[in-house]
Scaffold this motif. Structure first.
Motif, PDB file in Angstrom:
ATOM      1  N   HIS A 234       0.755  -1.395   0.051  1.00  0.00           N
ATOM      2  CA  HIS A 234       0.282  -0.040  -0.459  1.00  0.00           C
ATOM      3  C   HIS A 234       0.816   1.620   0.124  1.00  0.00           C
ATOM      4  N   LYS A 235       0.010   2.562  -0.377  1.00  0.00           N
ATOM      5  CA  LYS A 235       1.233   4.139   0.053  1.00  0.00           C
ATOM      6  C   LYS A 235       0.348   3.887   0.970  1.00  0.00           C
ATOM      7  N   VAL A 236       1.249   4.559   1.831  1.00  0.00           N
ATOM      8  CA  VAL A 236       0.675   5.853   2.204  1.00  0.00           C
ATOM      9  C   VAL A 236       0.842   7.137   1.696  1.00  0.00           C
ATOM     10  N   GLU A 237      -0.342   7.672   2.176  1.00  0.00           N
ATOM     11  CA  GLU A 237      -0.348   8.671   1.101  1.00  0.00           C
ATOM     12  C   GLU A 237       0.687  10.114   2.449  1.00  0.00           C
ATOM     13  N   SER A 238      -0.010   9.997   3.334  1.00  0.00           N
ATOM     14  CA  SER A 238       0.659  11.182   4.395  1.00  0.00           C
ATOM     15  C   SER A 238       2.179  11.230   4.293  1.00  0.00           C
ATOM     16  N   MET A 239       2.996  10.088   4.477  1.00  0.00           N
ATOM     17  CA  MET A 239       4.351   9.536   3.966  1.00  0.00           C
ATOM     18  C   MET A 239       4.765   9.835   2.913  1.00  0.00           C
ATOM     19  N   ASN A 240       4.009   9.263   1.550  1.00  0.00           N
ATOM     20  CA  ASN A 240       5.054   9.206   0.051  1.00  0.00           C
ATOM     21  C   ASN A 240       5.436   7.907   0.692  1.00  0.00           C
ATOM     22  N   ALA A 241       5.119   7.303   1.050  1.00  0.00           N
ATOM     23  CA  ALA A 241       6.009   5.941   1.336  1.00  0.00           C
ATOM     24  C   ALA A 241       5.097   4.158   1.486  1.00  0.00           C
ATOM     25  N   TYR A 242       5.863   3.455   1.538  1.00  0.00           N
ATOM     26  CA  TYR A 242       5.305   2.070   0.674  1.00  0.00           C
ATOM     27  C   TYR A 242       5.704   1.289   1.656  1.00  0.00           C
ATOM     28  N   LEU A 243       4.307   0.174   1.830  1.00  0.00           N
ATOM     29  CA  LEU A 243       4.442  -0.640   3.514  1.00  0.00           C
ATOM     30  C   LEU A 243       3.390  -1.207   2.185  1.00  0.00           C
ATOM     31  N   GLY A 244       4.305  -2.909   3.643  1.00  0.00           N
ATOM     32  CA  GLY A 244       3.632  -3.816   2.774  1.00  0.00           C
ATOM     33  C   GLY A 244       2.495  -4.921   3.091  1.00  0.00           C
ATOM     34  N   CYS A 245       1.742  -6.006   2.633  1.00  0.00           N
ATOM     35  CA  CYS A 245       0.257  -5.517   2.821  1.00  0.00           C
ATOM     36  C   CYS A 245       0.356  -7.026   3.376  1.00  0.00           C
ATOM     37  N   ALA A 246       0.202  -7.025   4.531  1.00  0.00           N
ATOM     38  CA  ALA A 246       0.048  -8.909   5.025  1.00  0.00           C
ATOM     39  C   ALA A 246      -0.947  -9.917   4.335  1.00  0.00           C
ATOM     40  N   HIS A 247      -2.217  -9.049   3.817  1.00  0.00           N
ATOM     41  CA  HIS A 247      -3.810  -9.936   3.898  1.00  0.00           C
ATOM     42  C   HIS A 247      -3.653  -9.188   1.396  1.00  0.00           C
ATOM     43  N   ALA A 248      -2.745 -10.040   0.989  1.00  0.00           N
ATOM     44  CA  ALA A 248      -2.680  -8.827  -0.275  1.00  0.00           C
ATOM     45  C   ALA A 248      -4.075  -9.584  -0.577  1.00  0.00           C
ATOM     46  N   ASP A 249      -4.469 -10.814  -0.728  1.00  0.00           N
ATOM     47  CA  ASP A 249      -5.036 -12.025  -1.141  1.00  0.00           C
ATOM     48  C   ASP A 249      -6.622 -11.704  -0.847  1.00  0.00           C
ATOM     49  N   LYS A 250      -7.100 -10.591  -0.370  1.00  0.00           N
ATOM     50  CA  LYS A 250      -8.554 -10.153  -0.246  1.00  0.00           C
ATOM     51  C   LYS A 250      -8.001  -8.569  -0.600  1.00  0.00           C
ATOM     52  N   ALA A 251      -8.778  -8.139  -1.727  1.00  0.00           N
ATOM     53  CA  ALA A 251      -8.995  -6.875  -2.160  1.00  0.00           C
ATOM     54  C   ALA A 251      -9.467  -5.952  -1.266  1.00  0.00           C
ATOM     55  N   HIS A 252      -8.607  -5.139  -1.097  1.00  0.00           N
ATOM     56  CA  HIS A 252      -8.691  -4.227  -0.499  1.00  0.00           C
ATOM     57  C   HIS A 252      -8.445  -2.552   0.222  1.00  0.00           C
ATOM     58  N   LYS A 253      -8.224  -1.742   0.670  1.00  0.00           N
ATOM     59  CA  LYS A 253      -7.752  -0.221   0.492  1.00  0.00           C
ATOM     60  C   LYS A 253      -7.209  -0.797   1.536  1.00  0.00           C
ATOM     61  N   GLY A 254      -6.399  -0.075   2.185  1.00  0.00           N
ATOM     62  CA  GLY A 254      -5.319   0.272   3.557  1.00  0.00           C
ATOM     63  C   GLY A 254      -6.012   0.940   4.983  1.00  0.00           C
ATOM     64  N   TYR A 255      -5.971   1.023   5.607  1.00  0.00           N
ATOM     65  CA  TYR A 255      -6.672   1.741   6.567  1.00  0.00           C
ATOM     66  C   TYR A 255      -5.761   1.734   8.067  1.00  0.00           C
ATOM     67  N   PHE A 256      -4.914   2.545   8.229  1.00  0.00           N
ATOM     68  CA  PHE A 256      -3.504   2.910   8.200  1.00  0.00           C
ATOM     69  C   PHE A 256      -4.132   2.955   9.775  1.00  0.00           C
ATOM     70  N   LEU A 257      -2.781   2.619  10.918  1.00  0.00           N
ATOM     71  CA  LEU A 257      -2.159   3.403  12.182  1.00  0.00           C
ATOM     72  C   LEU A 257      -0.835   3.714  12.073  1.00  0.00           C
TER      73      LEU A 257
END
Ligand SMILES: [Zn+2]
Ligand SMILES: [Zn+2]
Ligand SMILES: [Zn+2]
Ligand SMILES: [Zn+2]
Lengths: 166, 166
Positions: free
Chosen positions: A87-110
DNA sequence: AGAGTTTTGTTATGGTATAACAATTAAAAC
DNA sequence: GTTTTAATTGTTATACCATAACAAAACTCT
C-alpha cells in the motif's frame, strides 16, 4: 484486526516469509511475473513495519547492483501496488507491505508519529459507514485513504515511564 | 453535511466572501495578521472547489507581482493551515479552502476523480468510531487523513447520459 | 526613535514522481 | 527452434513538491 504487527516481539521473519509466499501464489495465479527486482523490492519493503520511501528503497536496490535510476523503483512499486502486495501511505509518501494481499481492499492505517511504525487495521464497519456517507451526497465511492496518526501503545508507555522518572 | 459545494449551481462568490470574512474575524480574534499575500493566497485557493497545488498558487501570486520563490507560497500555506483556514489534501498534494474554519476539525473529503472537485463532509459519528477502533489497538489518536475518492453526482449523470447516447 | 518580534526576500538544496524512447528479455505463434 | 510480439528494464531528462538558512524589511510596543 487483520495483522498483528505489534512491532516489539513478533516473529518478523514469519511476516516476510508469509508475504513472499502469498506474493508468489497470487502472481502465479494471475499470470503476473514477480521478477527479481520486484521480489527484492517487496522483501526490502517488508524488512520492517515502517513505510519505506521510494528513494530509500532505490538506494537499497542500488547497493545490491540493481539499476539506480528512479523509474526502476517506481515501476516495481507500481507493479506491487497494482498487485495489491503493498500500500502507499499518502501522508508519508511511503510504501508498506500488505499482510492480506489475497483480499481486495484499501489499507486503513494506524501511524505512530513517534516510532513511525504503521499497522493496518480491519474496517468493514467503517467502510460501510463511509459508503453510506458518500451515497448521501450522491457520491459513488471507488477508493479510500484512511490514515490515523497518533501514539502506539508501546510509545505511550515509554512516554509515561519517561515522564515518571523525569 | 457542513457545506454544500455542489459545484454546478451555487453562488460561489458567496463562498469566497464568507470565507474571507470568517478569516478576518478569526485572525483578528487571535491576534494573527492576515497580510496581503496570505489573504490573496486564501482568495486564490477559494477560486474553486478544486484543491490547488502549491506551485499553481505560486504562479498565480507571481503574476500579481508577489515574490515568486517557493518559500513565499509555503509560508502563506503554513499560516493558513495553522489558522485552520485551509486543509491539505494529502492524496493530491494540494490545498483547499475550509468553509467552517471556526470549528477545530480535520477535513474529511469526497474527491471526484473525474472533475476533481472536492467537498468536505461532516464526520462526528465516523470520528467516534475511528477513535474507538484506534483505542482497541491501544492507539491514542491525534490526527486523521480521511479522503474518499470516487464519482460525484454530476459526473455520474454525465457518464450515464454519455453511455446512453453512445 | 529604539528594541524586539514577525514577516518577507533570496539563494540553494533536498525529496518525490513521471515522460519519452532505446535496448533487452521473456512469451507466444508459427 | 526461429520469428514475431509483448513485457520488462535501461537511460536520460525533466517536472513537481517542499524546506533550510540567512539577510532584509516591516510591524509592534514602549
Ligand atoms: Zn512483522
Ligand atoms: Zn492491506
Ligand atoms: Zn463555492
Ligand atoms: Zn474543514
Amino acid at each position: 484486526m487483520i495483522h498483528d504487527n505489534s512491532q516489539s516481539h513478533h516473529n518478523h521473519n514469519q511476516c516476510i516469509k508469509t508475504a513472499l509466499a502469498t506474493a508468489e501464489t497470487l502472481c502465479t495465479e494471475q499470470g503476473q511475473r514477480l521478477t527479481k527486482v520486484r521480489r527484492r523490492a517487496l522483501e526490502l519493503i517488508w524488512e520492517s513495519h515502517r513505510p519505506l520511501g521510494a528513494y530509500q528503497l532505490l538506494a537499497k536496490l542500488a547497493e545490491e547492483g540493481f539499476n539506480s535510476a528512479p523509474p526502476t523503483v517506481y515501476r516495481a512499486l507500481d507493479f506491487l501496488l497494482n498487485a495489491g502486495l503493498i500500500h502507499k501511505v499518502e501522508s508519508m509518501n511511503a510504501y508498506l507491505g500488505c499482510a492480506h494481499a489475497d483480499k481486495a481492499h484499501k489499507g486503513y492505517f494506524l501511524i505512530c508519529d513517534q516510532c513511525h511504525n504503521v499497522m493496518e487495521f480491519d474496517y468493514q464497519d467503517i467502510h460501510a459507514s463511509l459508503i453510506e456517507k458518500a451515497a448521501q451526497q450522491g457520491f459513488e465511492l471507488r477508493s479510500e485513504t484512511i490514515e490515523l496518526i497518533g501514539l502506539c501503545a508501546s510509545c505511550q508507555s515509554a512516554a509515561a515511564s519517561a515522564g515518571a522518572s523525569a
